[in-house]
Write a protein that holds these residues in place. Structure first.
Motif, PDB file in Angstrom:
ATOM      1  N   GLU A 154      17.608 -16.445 -48.510  1.00  0.00           N
ATOM      2  CA  GLU A 154      16.913 -15.597 -47.541  1.00  0.00           C
ATOM      3  C   GLU A 154      15.465 -16.057 -47.315  1.00  0.00           C
ATOM      4  O   GLU A 154      14.786 -15.587 -46.405  1.00  0.00           O
ATOM      5  N   LEU A 155      15.010 -16.985 -48.149  1.00  0.00           N
ATOM      6  CA  LEU A 155      13.635 -17.477 -47.990  1.00  0.00           C
ATOM      7  C   LEU A 155      13.512 -18.303 -46.715  1.00  0.00           C
ATOM      8  O   LEU A 155      14.438 -19.045 -46.359  1.00  0.00           O
ATOM      9  N   CYS A 174      15.367 -27.118 -55.409  1.00  0.00           N
ATOM     10  CA  CYS A 174      14.372 -26.260 -54.751  1.00  0.00           C
ATOM     11  C   CYS A 174      14.824 -24.798 -54.793  1.00  0.00           C
ATOM     12  O   CYS A 174      16.018 -24.512 -54.679  1.00  0.00           O
ATOM     13  N   ILE A 175      13.880 -23.888 -54.912  1.00  0.00           N
ATOM     14  CA  ILE A 175      14.195 -22.452 -54.951  1.00  0.00           C
ATOM     15  C   ILE A 175      14.946 -22.014 -53.684  1.00  0.00           C
ATOM     16  O   ILE A 175      15.766 -21.098 -53.726  1.00  0.00           O
ATOM     17  N   SER A 184      17.333 -23.436 -52.372  1.00  0.00           N
ATOM     18  CA  SER A 184      18.765 -23.721 -52.490  1.00  0.00           C
ATOM     19  C   SER A 184      19.510 -22.553 -53.133  1.00  0.00           C
ATOM     20  O   SER A 184      20.704 -22.382 -52.918  1.00  0.00           O
ATOM     21  N   SER A 185      18.794 -21.744 -53.916  1.00  0.00           N
ATOM     22  CA  SER A 185      19.486 -20.621 -54.560  1.00  0.00           C
ATOM     23  C   SER A 185      19.103 -19.278 -53.941  1.00  0.00           C
ATOM     24  O   SER A 185      19.833 -18.308 -54.067  1.00  0.00           O
ATOM     25  N   GLU A 186      17.931 -19.209 -53.300  1.00  0.00           N
ATOM     26  CA  GLU A 186      17.524 -17.945 -52.671  1.00  0.00           C
ATOM     27  C   GLU A 186      17.480 -18.194 -51.165  1.00  0.00           C
ATOM     28  O   GLU A 186      16.436 -18.542 -50.601  1.00  0.00           O
ATOM     29  N   VAL A 227       7.098 -26.642 -48.664  1.00  0.00           N
ATOM     30  CA  VAL A 227       5.960 -25.988 -49.325  1.00  0.00           C
ATOM     31  C   VAL A 227       6.340 -25.485 -50.710  1.00  0.00           C
ATOM     32  O   VAL A 227       5.467 -25.205 -51.532  1.00  0.00           O
ATOM     33  N   TYR A 228       7.614 -25.368 -50.968  1.00  0.00           N
ATOM     34  CA  TYR A 228       8.031 -24.861 -52.286  1.00  0.00           C
ATOM     35  C   TYR A 228       8.095 -25.994 -53.320  1.00  0.00           C
ATOM     36  O   TYR A 228       7.550 -25.877 -54.400  1.00  0.00           O
TER      37      TYR A 228
END
Lengths: 138, 303
Positions: A113-114, A106-107, A109-111, A131-132
């Motif tokens: 601050e989301l 999932c995004i 896990s790397s970004e 939701v991602y």
């Protein structure tokens, strides 16, 4: 057992029996500095047994978290000894920064601050999905 | 402003409209060659791609517009640690529309909610790939004449195959579809596809392991590649990669009008000997990708 009525405060009623302490801890009620009464396994005509929490102060409650933990809860707000508001909680449609997505692809896990956002995918099974990436909340 | 990150964001009517436009582009290409005059598309590809990126760029060029962008994360500020949101806000200063491919699931959603211009998901990890689905639908329309009453076999990596999830979601909205899901146990369709699409929709499906047994009833055979890049463990990839290889002898029991599709690239799951069989549609499918993307670009830009 007699627990006195509160003049100004909140009564969390119809808590599923056994969930009271989880709610107590999640809402940080131990650090409020006011009277908090926890009643476990109270008799209930509707539920058989239930937990009740009485808080001797009107505080801002995170209904989203509360609804997620136990959607059957009734929140009663007492002012000057009178019931001024009653809310029946339901499962929240969205949870923001309550759960964390465990999918390593999932995004989030790397970004980091989301916001961690989950949507209610199935009310009956209380399933939430990210939701991602659509992964089921675990 | 509207973006497309998941095929479910389009209604059946909108999908049908895009297909109609694509068919008109095929019939009357001249009519569309100035539609995107002075417009720019940014193609932000954080992952390798041949077909999707070139298809988007050629679609924009054939509409009279231009294409800018990058074709690997190393060639962008992502290599310096820039977030997707910041990259999108920057690129939106230069481009009228953005197509993004990213290895992380949900990256396109992050892009869409941060962008002042339309964003198209060109593939987000193993999650969604809506324009591949539109390509597949246009191909089925052209090859089979419509979408109803078809038995669709989907074979290979159904777990990480993003095209598979989007295709099931889109086709399920048409009547009379039956799925035969052919995969090794480790690569079967994710639960959410069954829980949110197949089961509530009452759509008939079976999960099987044997491709040849399923072959006689299929109207469409959608082959997929076992995707090395989705595995954390190479040993698992090596064990599963050759599970299904379509060769001419496996087509003996197939219908004469079977439509063999593949989102490509293939590795070895379809033998090259099949390419000359008229039932092999996968290169025609590639060409359809450009036409449907032209239709989508026009729709999102409102031109």
């Amino acid at each position: 057992m007699v627990i006195g009525q509160i003049t100004d405060g909140i009564v969390l009623d119809h808590i599923t029996a056994g969930r009271g302490m989880e709610i107590y801890r999640t809402l940080g009620l131990g650090s409020l500095g006011c009277t908090v009464a926890m009643i476990n396994n109270a008799e209930s005509t509707k539920m058989g047994r239930k937990d009740i929490i009485k808080i001797g102060k009107i505080i801002d409650l995170d209904f989203t978290v509360l609804g997620y933990i136990d959607p059957g809860i009734t929140v009663n707000v007492i002012r000057d000894g009178k019931l001024v508001k009653r809310d029946h909680l339901t499962l929240p449609e969205r949870l923001i920064n309550v759960l964390k997505c465990k999918n390593p692809r999932c995004i989030t896990s790397s970004e980091q601050e989301l916001d961690q956002v989950f949507r209610l995918a199935d009310t009956q099974t209380r399933t939430y999905r990210c939701v991602y990436c659509d992964s089921k909340a675990k | 402003m509207r973006s497309l990150t998941d095929i479910k964001e389009l209604t059946v009517g909108e999908i049908d409209g895009l297909i109609e436009t694509a068919l008109d582009i095929i019939a009357n290409p001249k009519k569309y060659e100035q539609r995107c005059d002075h417009k720019k598309m940014a193609t932000l590809f954080y992952e390798p791609s041949t077909r999707t990126r070139l298809s988007f760029e050629s679609a924009m060029i054939e509409l009279g517009g231009n294409a800018i962008g990058f074709s690997s994360a190393d060639a962008s500020s992502a290599a310096k640690g820039e977030s997707v949101a910041d990259t999108i806000k920057t690129v939106a200063c230069f481009a009228d529309i953005i197509a993004i491919r990213h290895p992380k699931e949900g990256a396109a959603h992050v892009a869409a909610i941060n962008s002042p211009v339309p964003v198209i998901n060109a593939g987000d990890g193993g999650h969604n790939h809506p324009t591949q689905t539109l390509t597949d639908l246009l191909t089925i329309k052209r090859e089979k004449g419509g979408f109803e009453n078809l038995t669709v076999g989907i074979c290979g990596d159904l777990k990480f195959g993003r095209t598979v999830h989007s295709l099931i979601s889109a086709l399920s909205r048409y009547g009379g579809i039956k799925y035969v899901l052919i995969s090794p146990e480790e690569l079967c369709v994710p639960e959410y596809v069954k829980d949110e699409t197949l089961i509530p929709g009452g759509i008939p499906f079976e999960e099987v392991r044997d491709l040849e047994k399923a072959m006689p009833e299929l109207d469409i055979l959608y082959m997929t590649r076992v995707q090395k890049e989705r595995f954390f463990n190479e040993a698992d990839y090596l064990r599963l990669k050759d599970t299904y290889i379509l060769t001419p002898d496996k087509l003996k029991e197939a219908k004469p009008d079977l439509c063999i599709m593949h989102p490509l690239p293939r590795v070895n799951e379809i033998s090259v000997a099949i390419d000359s069989d008229s039932r092999a549609c996968y290169f025609r499918q590639v060409q359809n990708g450009k036409f449907i993307r032209m239709a989508l670009i026009m729709k999102l830009l409102g031109v």
